[in-house]
Design a protein around this motif. Structure first.
Motif, PDB file in Angstrom:
ATOM      1  N   LEU A   1      45.047  41.378  39.077  1.00 14.62           N
ATOM      2  CA  LEU A   1      44.649  40.692  40.230  1.00 14.62           C
ATOM      3  C   LEU A   1      45.996  39.727  41.055  1.00 14.62           C
ATOM      4  O   LEU A   1      46.331  39.837  42.074  1.00 14.62           O
ATOM      5  CB  LEU A   1      43.265  39.850  40.159  1.00 14.62           C
ATOM      6  CG  LEU A   1      42.082  40.623  40.171  1.00 14.62           C
ATOM      7  CD1 LEU A   1      41.034  39.643  39.862  1.00 14.62           C
ATOM      8  CD2 LEU A   1      42.101  41.338  41.427  1.00 14.62           C
TER       9      LEU A   1
ATOM     10  N   THR B   1      42.141  51.164  46.001  1.00 12.81           N
ATOM     11  CA  THR B   1      40.907  50.450  46.205  1.00 12.81           C
ATOM     12  C   THR B   1      41.134  49.318  46.926  1.00 12.81           C
ATOM     13  O   THR B   1      41.785  48.416  46.573  1.00 12.81           O
ATOM     14  CB  THR B   1      40.272  50.245  44.636  1.00 12.81           C
ATOM     15  OG1 THR B   1      40.022  51.482  44.017  1.00 12.81           O
ATOM     16  CG2 THR B   1      38.971  49.637  45.026  1.00 12.81           C
ATOM     17  N   GLU B   2      40.318  49.175  48.085  1.00 13.97           N
ATOM     18  CA  GLU B   2      40.557  47.944  48.625  1.00 13.97           C
ATOM     19  C   GLU B   2      41.911  47.539  49.105  1.00 13.97           C
ATOM     20  O   GLU B   2      42.582  46.289  49.173  1.00 13.97           O
ATOM     21  CB  GLU B   2      39.784  46.685  48.170  1.00 13.97           C
ATOM     22  CG  GLU B   2      38.333  46.922  47.650  1.00 13.97           C
ATOM     23  CD  GLU B   2      37.934  45.865  46.706  1.00 13.97           C
ATOM     24  OE1 GLU B   2      38.623  44.802  46.270  1.00 13.97           O
ATOM     25  OE2 GLU B   2      36.694  45.998  46.380  1.00 13.97           O
TER      26      GLU B   2
ATOM     27  N   ARG C   1      42.559  41.935  33.677  1.00 17.30           N
ATOM     28  CA  ARG C   1      42.129  41.736  34.997  1.00 17.30           C
ATOM     29  C   ARG C   1      42.757  40.708  36.116  1.00 17.30           C
ATOM     30  O   ARG C   1      43.217  40.999  36.821  1.00 17.30           O
ATOM     31  CB  ARG C   1      40.697  41.592  35.103  1.00 17.30           C
ATOM     32  CG  ARG C   1      39.991  42.959  35.454  1.00 17.30           C
ATOM     33  CD  ARG C   1      38.346  42.699  35.870  1.00 17.30           C
ATOM     34  NE  ARG C   1      37.769  41.822  34.934  1.00 17.30           N
ATOM     35  CZ  ARG C   1      37.252  42.068  33.731  1.00 17.30           C
ATOM     36  NH1 ARG C   1      37.044  43.436  33.564  1.00 17.30           N
ATOM     37  NH2 ARG C   1      36.538  41.101  33.177  1.00 17.30           N
TER      38      ARG C   1
ATOM     39  N   SER D   1      45.432  51.181  42.176  1.00 20.63           N
ATOM     40  CA  SER D   1      44.203  51.243  41.353  1.00 20.63           C
ATOM     41  C   SER D   1      44.584  51.859  40.088  1.00 20.63           C
ATOM     42  O   SER D   1      44.928  52.989  40.274  1.00 20.63           O
ATOM     43  CB  SER D   1      42.794  51.551  42.097  1.00 20.63           C
ATOM     44  OG  SER D   1      41.877  51.592  40.928  1.00 20.63           O
TER      45      SER D   1
ATOM     46  N   ILE E   1      46.771  44.516  42.017  1.00 23.15           N
ATOM     47  CA  ILE E   1      46.532  45.817  41.372  1.00 23.15           C
ATOM     48  C   ILE E   1      45.103  45.691  40.911  1.00 23.15           C
ATOM     49  O   ILE E   1      44.713  44.705  40.362  1.00 23.15           O
ATOM     50  CB  ILE E   1      47.333  46.124  39.893  1.00 23.15           C
ATOM     51  CG1 ILE E   1      48.939  46.087  40.443  1.00 23.15           C
ATOM     52  CG2 ILE E   1      46.992  47.414  39.425  1.00 23.15           C
ATOM     53  CD1 ILE E   1      49.698  46.101  39.227  1.00 23.15           C
ATOM     54  N   HIS E   2      44.134  46.638  41.401  1.00 27.11           N
ATOM     55  CA  HIS E   2      42.856  46.858  40.948  1.00 27.11           C
ATOM     56  C   HIS E   2      42.841  47.608  39.597  1.00 27.11           C
ATOM     57  O   HIS E   2      43.223  48.637  39.566  1.00 27.11           O
ATOM     58  CB  HIS E   2      42.064  47.577  41.969  1.00 27.11           C
ATOM     59  CG  HIS E   2      40.765  47.730  41.641  1.00 27.11           C
ATOM     60  ND1 HIS E   2      40.172  48.806  41.003  1.00 27.11           N
ATOM     61  CD2 HIS E   2      39.739  46.724  41.758  1.00 27.11           C
ATOM     62  CE1 HIS E   2      38.954  48.724  40.708  1.00 27.11           C
ATOM     63  NE2 HIS E   2      38.638  47.674  41.355  1.00 27.11           N
ATOM     64  N   LEU E   3      42.073  47.014  38.514  1.00 23.60           N
ATOM     65  CA  LEU E   3      42.100  47.557  37.281  1.00 23.60           C
ATOM     66  C   LEU E   3      40.592  47.826  37.100  1.00 23.60           C
ATOM     67  O   LEU E   3      39.804  47.018  37.286  1.00 23.60           O
ATOM     68  CB  LEU E   3      42.495  46.627  36.271  1.00 23.60           C
ATOM     69  CG  LEU E   3      44.035  46.464  35.853  1.00 23.60           C
ATOM     70  CD1 LEU E   3      44.298  45.603  34.608  1.00 23.60           C
ATOM     71  CD2 LEU E   3      44.798  47.956  35.749  1.00 23.60           C
ATOM     72  N   THR E   4      40.401  49.192  36.584  1.00 24.49           N
ATOM     73  CA  THR E   4      39.008  49.537  36.008  1.00 24.49           C
ATOM     74  C   THR E   4      39.310  49.611  34.484  1.00 24.49           C
ATOM     75  O   THR E   4      40.286  50.297  34.152  1.00 24.49           O
ATOM     76  CB  THR E   4      38.715  50.826  36.726  1.00 24.49           C
ATOM     77  OG1 THR E   4      38.417  50.650  37.989  1.00 24.49           O
ATOM     78  CG2 THR E   4      37.278  51.226  36.077  1.00 24.49           C
TER      79      THR E   4
ATOM     80  N   LYS F   1      44.565  48.097  47.562  1.00 27.34           N
ATOM     81  CA  LYS F   1      45.271  47.574  46.244  1.00 27.34           C
ATOM     82  C   LYS F   1      45.607  49.042  45.481  1.00 27.34           C
ATOM     83  O   LYS F   1      44.587  49.894  45.565  1.00 27.34           O
ATOM     84  CB  LYS F   1      44.676  46.676  45.480  1.00 27.34           C
ATOM     85  CG  LYS F   1      44.562  45.408  46.005  1.00 27.34           C
ATOM     86  CD  LYS F   1      43.597  44.456  45.091  1.00 27.34           C
ATOM     87  CE  LYS F   1      43.200  43.305  45.967  1.00 27.34           C
ATOM     88  NZ  LYS F   1      42.516  42.229  44.995  1.00 27.34           N
TER      89      LYS F   1
ATOM     90  N   THR G   1      43.075  52.936  36.045  1.00 26.49           N
ATOM     91  CA  THR G   1      41.826  52.949  35.075  1.00 26.49           C
ATOM     92  C   THR G   1      42.425  53.094  33.882  1.00 26.49           C
ATOM     93  O   THR G   1      43.289  53.787  33.310  1.00 26.49           O
ATOM     94  CB  THR G   1      40.940  54.169  35.327  1.00 26.49           C
ATOM     95  OG1 THR G   1      40.555  54.331  36.866  1.00 26.49           O
ATOM     96  CG2 THR G   1      39.961  54.066  34.401  1.00 26.49           C
TER      97      THR G   1
END
Length: 187
Positions: free
Chosen positions: A171, A138-139, A167, A143, A175-178, A141, A145
């Motif tokens: 960041l 994502t973006e 988060r 990602s 790393i993008h975390l959901t 990065k 979840t």
């Protein structure tokens, strides 16, 4: 439910862990189904495809008193039943006392700095990302979840504080975390 949670959490009856874990797993499965069936949802069904399960940590003092972390047992049950990795991503360096005796404002203030990331969190996530068969980006990065598990939701301050710390560190590491949260009960 109140009696079962009391037996599990406060009386040390760990045998309730499997039963309560099954209840949480059914809720997890229902949420996966619900998100997957929403055609015009702002969430893509893939967002509810959890990569890693973690939990709200307890302090060393509380762990010594109880002998176990009830949220960890529940999280491990969900992870095991869904063949997902369980990673300890958070630490609770200080004892914040029993939250059940505090007002909403006191809980929020107490939780502001109660958590930190596990010293090895970045390595754990990076090793997971490298092993992931279907890595999502994502973006630009990597990602991941995360399903964050706790036993009881009261004000949400505990889960919010944990999610914020996760988060922020992710960041920093690119790393993008959901993050999705799941609790056994709401008080």
């Amino acid at each position: 439910m109140r009696e079962w949670i009391g037996q599990f959490k406060y009386r040390g009856n760990e045998k309730y862990g499997s039963l309560l874990g099954e209840i949480m797993n059914r809720a997890y499965q229902a949420m996966r189904y619900e998100f997957a069936s929403l055609k015009h949802s702002r969430f893509k069904s893939s967002l509810w495809s959890v990569d890693v399960v973690t939990c709200v940590p307890v302090s060393e003092k509380r762990l010594t008193e109880r002998g176990f972390n009830q949220a960890q047992i529940l999280a491990e049950e969900i992870a095991r039943r869904n063949k997902l990795p369980f990673l300890s991503l958070l630490a609770r360096p200080q004892d914040t006392g029993k939250q059940s005796f505090k007002s909403k404002k006191e809980r929020i203030n107490t939780m502001n700095n109660a958590f930190s990331v596990h010293p090895n969190m970045t390595n754990l996530l990076n090793s997971f990302i490298l092993k992931a068969e279907s890595q999502c980006v994502t973006e630009n990065k990597p990602s991941v979840t995360v399903l964050l598990v706790d036993d009881i939701y009261t004000t949400g301050s505990t889960l919010q504080a944990c999610a914020r710390v996760l988060r922020e560190k992710a960041l920093e590491q690119g790393i993008h975390l959901t993050i999705f949260c799941l609790t056994l009960a709401r008080s």
